[in-house]
Write a protein that holds these residues in place. Structure first.
Motif, PDB file in Angstrom:
ATOM      1  N   ALA A 100       0.837  -1.211   0.000  1.00 40.42           N
ATOM      2  CA  ALA A 100       0.000   0.000   0.000  1.00 40.42           C
ATOM      3  C   ALA A 100       0.866   1.252   0.000  1.00 40.42           C
ATOM      4  O   ALA A 100       0.567   2.232  -0.696  1.00 40.42           O
ATOM      5  CB  ALA A 100      -0.927  -0.007   1.213  1.00 40.42           C
ATOM      6  N   ALA A 101       1.942   1.239   0.783  1.00 43.30           N
ATOM      7  CA  ALA A 101       2.833   2.391   0.835  1.00 43.30           C
ATOM      8  C   ALA A 101       3.533   2.622  -0.500  1.00 43.30           C
ATOM      9  O   ALA A 101       3.839   3.767  -0.867  1.00 43.30           O
ATOM     10  CB  ALA A 101       3.864   2.198   1.944  1.00 43.30           C
ATOM     11  N   GLN A 142       1.945   7.929   2.818  1.00 42.36           N
ATOM     12  CA  GLN A 142       2.432   6.548   2.713  1.00 42.36           C
ATOM     13  C   GLN A 142       2.861   5.992   4.064  1.00 42.36           C
ATOM     14  O   GLN A 142       2.820   4.767   4.281  1.00 42.36           O
ATOM     15  CB  GLN A 142       3.606   6.476   1.732  1.00 42.36           C
ATOM     16  CG  GLN A 142       3.212   6.581   0.269  1.00 42.36           C
ATOM     17  CD  GLN A 142       3.102   8.008  -0.242  1.00 42.36           C
ATOM     18  OE1 GLN A 142       3.186   8.962   0.542  1.00 42.36           O
ATOM     19  NE2 GLN A 142       2.928   8.175  -1.543  1.00 42.36           N
ATOM     20  N   TRP A 143       3.223   6.881   4.992  1.00 46.52           N
ATOM     21  CA  TRP A 143       3.718   6.399   6.280  1.00 46.52           C
ATOM     22  C   TRP A 143       2.626   5.863   7.190  1.00 46.52           C
ATOM     23  O   TRP A 143       2.919   5.200   8.190  1.00 46.52           O
ATOM     24  CB  TRP A 143       4.521   7.496   6.980  1.00 46.52           C
ATOM     25  CG  TRP A 143       5.945   7.444   6.508  1.00 46.52           C
ATOM     26  CD1 TRP A 143       6.491   8.102   5.443  1.00 46.52           C
ATOM     27  CD2 TRP A 143       6.984   6.646   7.056  1.00 46.52           C
ATOM     28  NE1 TRP A 143       7.810   7.767   5.289  1.00 46.52           N
ATOM     29  CE2 TRP A 143       8.149   6.879   6.267  1.00 46.52           C
ATOM     30  CE3 TRP A 143       7.073   5.760   8.130  1.00 46.52           C
ATOM     31  CZ2 TRP A 143       9.355   6.242   6.537  1.00 46.52           C
ATOM     32  CZ3 TRP A 143       8.280   5.131   8.397  1.00 46.52           C
ATOM     33  CH2 TRP A 143       9.403   5.379   7.598  1.00 46.52           C
ATOM     34  N   LEU A 159       4.161   2.461   8.786  1.00 46.63           N
ATOM     35  CA  LEU A 159       4.185   2.276  10.246  1.00 46.63           C
ATOM     36  C   LEU A 159       4.015   0.816  10.634  1.00 46.63           C
ATOM     37  O   LEU A 159       4.616   0.340  11.615  1.00 46.63           O
ATOM     38  CB  LEU A 159       3.074   3.123  10.872  1.00 46.63           C
ATOM     39  CG  LEU A 159       2.893   3.030  12.389  1.00 46.63           C
ATOM     40  CD1 LEU A 159       4.100   3.609  13.107  1.00 46.63           C
ATOM     41  CD2 LEU A 159       1.621   3.768  12.821  1.00 46.63           C
ATOM     42  N   ASN A 160       3.210   0.075   9.880  1.00 47.80           N
ATOM     43  CA  ASN A 160       2.965  -1.328  10.207  1.00 47.80           C
ATOM     44  C   ASN A 160       4.154  -2.238   9.927  1.00 47.80           C
ATOM     45  O   ASN A 160       4.258  -3.316  10.526  1.00 47.80           O
ATOM     46  CB  ASN A 160       1.777  -1.848   9.383  1.00 47.80           C
ATOM     47  CG  ASN A 160       0.473  -1.188   9.751  1.00 47.80           C
ATOM     48  OD1 ASN A 160       0.227  -0.894  10.904  1.00 47.80           O
ATOM     49  ND2 ASN A 160      -0.370  -0.950   8.760  1.00 47.80           N
ATOM     50  N   VAL A 161       5.025  -1.820   9.021  1.00 48.67           N
ATOM     51  CA  VAL A 161       6.063  -2.738   8.539  1.00 48.67           C
ATOM     52  C   VAL A 161       7.094  -3.067   9.622  1.00 48.67           C
ATOM     53  O   VAL A 161       7.346  -4.250   9.892  1.00 48.67           O
ATOM     54  CB  VAL A 161       6.717  -2.181   7.265  1.00 48.67           C
ATOM     55  CG1 VAL A 161       7.863  -3.085   6.812  1.00 48.67           C
ATOM     56  CG2 VAL A 161       5.676  -2.053   6.149  1.00 48.67           C
ATOM     57  N   PRO A 162       7.735  -2.078  10.271  1.00 50.85           N
ATOM     58  CA  PRO A 162       8.689  -2.457  11.329  1.00 50.85           C
ATOM     59  C   PRO A 162       8.026  -3.184  12.488  1.00 50.85           C
ATOM     60  O   PRO A 162       8.631  -4.093  13.071  1.00 50.85           O
ATOM     61  CB  PRO A 162       9.291  -1.114  11.766  1.00 50.85           C
ATOM     62  CG  PRO A 162       8.340  -0.077  11.300  1.00 50.85           C
ATOM     63  CD  PRO A 162       7.705  -0.618  10.071  1.00 50.85           C
ATOM     64  N   LEU A 163       6.792  -2.785  12.825  1.00 53.66           N
ATOM     65  CA  LEU A 163       6.084  -3.483  13.899  1.00 53.66           C
ATOM     66  C   LEU A 163       5.848  -4.944  13.515  1.00 53.66           C
ATOM     67  O   LEU A 163       6.083  -5.862  14.309  1.00 53.66           O
ATOM     68  CB  LEU A 163       4.751  -2.796  14.187  1.00 53.66           C
ATOM     69  CG  LEU A 163       4.806  -1.442  14.900  1.00 53.66           C
ATOM     70  CD1 LEU A 163       3.414  -0.818  14.966  1.00 53.66           C
ATOM     71  CD2 LEU A 163       5.383  -1.600  16.301  1.00 53.66           C
ATOM     72  N   PRO A 186      -7.513   8.579  13.438  1.00 57.28           N
ATOM     73  CA  PRO A 186      -7.499   9.810  12.643  1.00 57.28           C
ATOM     74  C   PRO A 186      -6.345  10.738  12.986  1.00 57.28           C
ATOM     75  O   PRO A 186      -5.782  11.393  12.091  1.00 57.28           O
ATOM     76  CB  PRO A 186      -8.851  10.456  12.996  1.00 57.28           C
ATOM     77  CG  PRO A 186      -9.728   9.307  13.387  1.00 57.28           C
ATOM     78  CD  PRO A 186      -8.809   8.353  14.112  1.00 57.28           C
ATOM     79  N   LEU A 187      -5.967  10.820  14.277  1.00 53.47           N
ATOM     80  CA  LEU A 187      -4.873  11.699  14.671  1.00 53.47           C
ATOM     81  C   LEU A 187      -3.534  11.176  14.163  1.00 53.47           C
ATOM     82  O   LEU A 187      -2.722  11.940  13.616  1.00 53.47           O
ATOM     83  CB  LEU A 187      -4.838  11.845  16.186  1.00 53.47           C
ATOM     84  CG  LEU A 187      -3.697  12.704  16.752  1.00 53.47           C
ATOM     85  CD1 LEU A 187      -3.753  14.105  16.179  1.00 53.47           C
ATOM     86  CD2 LEU A 187      -3.767  12.741  18.277  1.00 53.47           C
ATOM     87  N   ILE A 188      -3.286   9.867  14.329  1.00 58.80           N
ATOM     88  CA  ILE A 188      -2.029   9.293  13.828  1.00 58.80           C
ATOM     89  C   ILE A 188      -1.952   9.438  12.309  1.00 58.80           C
ATOM     90  O   ILE A 188      -0.925   9.836  11.749  1.00 58.80           O
ATOM     91  CB  ILE A 188      -1.921   7.815  14.242  1.00 58.80           C
ATOM     92  CG1 ILE A 188      -1.703   7.693  15.758  1.00 58.80           C
ATOM     93  CG2 ILE A 188      -0.782   7.122  13.495  1.00 58.80           C
ATOM     94  CD1 ILE A 188      -1.720   6.269  16.272  1.00 58.80           C
ATOM     95  N   GLY A 189      -3.059   9.131  11.633  1.00 58.61           N
ATOM     96  CA  GLY A 189      -3.072   9.272  10.180  1.00 58.61           C
ATOM     97  C   GLY A 189      -2.835  10.702   9.740  1.00 58.61           C
ATOM     98  O   GLY A 189      -2.070  10.961   8.806  1.00 58.61           O
TER      99      GLY A 189
END
Length: 479
Positions: free
Chosen positions: A95-96, A167-168, A172-176, A154-157
């Motif tokens: 997606a990114a 794209q971030w 964000l999900n990838v390293p986690l 919504p705030l993080i996005g």
């Protein structure tokens, strides 16, 4: 009852790993909403394209959630949890890296597949690792983390979109995910369920039916409501869903046994949940764009201004749980849905191209209080509406219907928006937003009526008394 191999990392590791995984899956429900204007600016596209960036995730998540839980029961919960996490992480990277809106929508759909496999297994793995006496506390922490994901989405996005790039929200999900994968392999113990047959027929019928109806709703204003494409989607979708109901009645091991709906309590709370999410998701989808496209707020500012709505459940939910114990869940849930409807109606009444935030704030607070009153008692009402042996199925069905409600809500309210307004100007956006919010308020209001039809406290209390016996027997699916 499930069988478990020797423990590896214990309850602490299980709680940490499953909570973080649940946070990732829950976050991606709403994290994209405040990034929609930036995505539209980069990729172009119309309202229906933006709808699919959200609905592609919620729809695949919804229709495959119960199937994902069944896969874990049969082939190994840790193994399928890792598989779902890997799919979710890989799809987040896709997606990114998406070069256009079509690729983004496809990646979001695959994300939903991964979440549907991973999410229900977070609770079963947690239950297998935590002693019975400490499960209440563990579930509470797990639920709070998931609630934080919904509140902060919504705030993080918005913050990531404004200060780095949209794209971030996916990077964000990838390293986690990459950190969780080896830890899950090393620290979680394998466990299995009953090995019941997989309901592939039911999954295909539900998936095809819901896709047809959502596709038709999204395309209605574009192709015309009497066009062959839209009519085919509506008719085929209805036929397939009818087949799903028939399958649930006649099949020996259906994904969703239709006999559960003979219970007035089960039918009422699920109707209320579906309609709650129709109004909530559809409204947040449009309001996050209104705050940026019309009022000129930055993505971060828009996310912050949504917090009185999305963050209020973190404060209200404990109060709701206390009230439900004192006066019964039916009254609390009905009040919550009624307040959510009032909040949306208030917003519809004041919305204008130059409306101040002060004029919006009461609507946001009322909606947030309503959402908080709904969430905590609703889960207990679902669990107490069926026999202990069916609580896992009931919880999974309720969560699937909530996700379906989200997809339908975006499709329905965006359809009303597109019929009355559009992106052409600030006033055009407001012209569409007002009727859409009134429609959302009406649908949630119907949900409040459904909640009022729940059995009284005395009947619920009898069922509640049986619930503890099921704690070790069956674990709820999803959030």
């Amino acid at each position: 009852m499930s069988q478990q191999t020797a423990r590896r990392g214990g309850a602490g590791w299980a709680l940490a790993l499953t909570s973080i995984a649940g946070f990732m899956a829950a976050l991606d429900n709403l994290v994209v909403t405040t990034a929609l204007p930036a995505i539209r600016e980069d990729f172009g596209g119309a309202m229906h394209d933006l709808e699919w960036t959200v609905s592609a995730y919620t729809l695949t998540f919804a229709v495959l959630l119960m199937f994902g839980a069944a896969l874990g029961d049969r082939f190994g919960r840790r193994k399928l949890f890792i598989t779902g996490l890997a799919v979710f992480t890989g799809a987040s990277a896709a997606a990114a890296l998406a070069p256009g809106i079509e690729a983004l929508i496809a990646a979001r759909a695959v994300q939903g597949v991964g979440a549907a496999i991973m999410m229900p297994l977070t609770l079963t793995l947690l239950t297998a690792a935590v002693p019975v006496a400490k499960r209440g506390m563990a579930y509470g922490i797990w639920g709070a983390v998931n609630g934080l994901a919904v509140a902060s989405g919504p705030l993080i996005g918005g913050s990531l979109t404004e200060h780095i790039s949209w794209q971030w929200i996916f990077w964000l999900n990838v390293p986690l995910g990459l950190a969780l994968l080896p830890l899950a392999r090393l620290r979680l113990s394998e466990s299995y369920g009953t090995g019941a047959p997989l309901d592939i027929t039911g999954t295909l019928l539900a998936s095809g039916g819901l896709f047809g109806i959502v596709y038709a709703l999204i395309r209605g204003n574009i192709d015309g409501w009497t066009s062959a494409t839209v009519l085919t989607g509506l008719i085929a979708g209805a036929v397939l869903l009818g087949g799903f109901v028939r399958h649930g009645i006649r099949s020996e091991n259906p994904m969703l046994p239709m006999r559960l709906f003979r219970s007035r309590a089960f039918s009422a709370i699920n109707a209320a949940s579906l309609l709650m999410f129709v109004g909530m998701f559809g409204s947040i989808f449009l309001l996050s764009q209104f705050l940026q496209n019309v009022l000129g707020y930055s993505p971060t500012e828009a996310g912050l201004r949504m917090l009185p709505w999305t963050g209020m459940p973190m404060i209200v939910s404990p109060i709701a749980a206390y009230l439900a114990d004192r006066i019964g869940g039916r009254l609390v849930v009905t009040a919550g849905l009624a307040l959510q409807a009032v909040g949306l109606a208030w917003f519809a009444a004041v919305v204008a191209s130059d409306v101040s935030y002060g004029a919006q704030l009461p609507a946001l607070i009322i909606s947030g209080v309503g959402m908080g009153l709904y969430f905590a008692p609703a889960a207990n009402l679902v669990m107490s509406s069926v026999r202990p042996s069916e609580q896992g199925i009931a919880s999974g069905a309720n969560n699937a219907l909530r996700e379906v409600g989200g997809a339908l809500g975006i499709a329905i309210l965006a359809s009303v928006f597109s019929a009355q307004g559009g992106y052409g100007s600030a006033q055009s956006f407001v012209d569409g937003l007002g009727p859409a919010l009134w429609a959302g308020a009406a649908l949630v209001g119907v949900g409040a009526v459904a909640a009022a039809l729940l059995p009284g406290r005395s009947a619920a209390g009898k069922a509640d008394g049986a619930a503890p016996a099921a704690a070790e027997e069956r674990t709820p699916v999803g959030v």
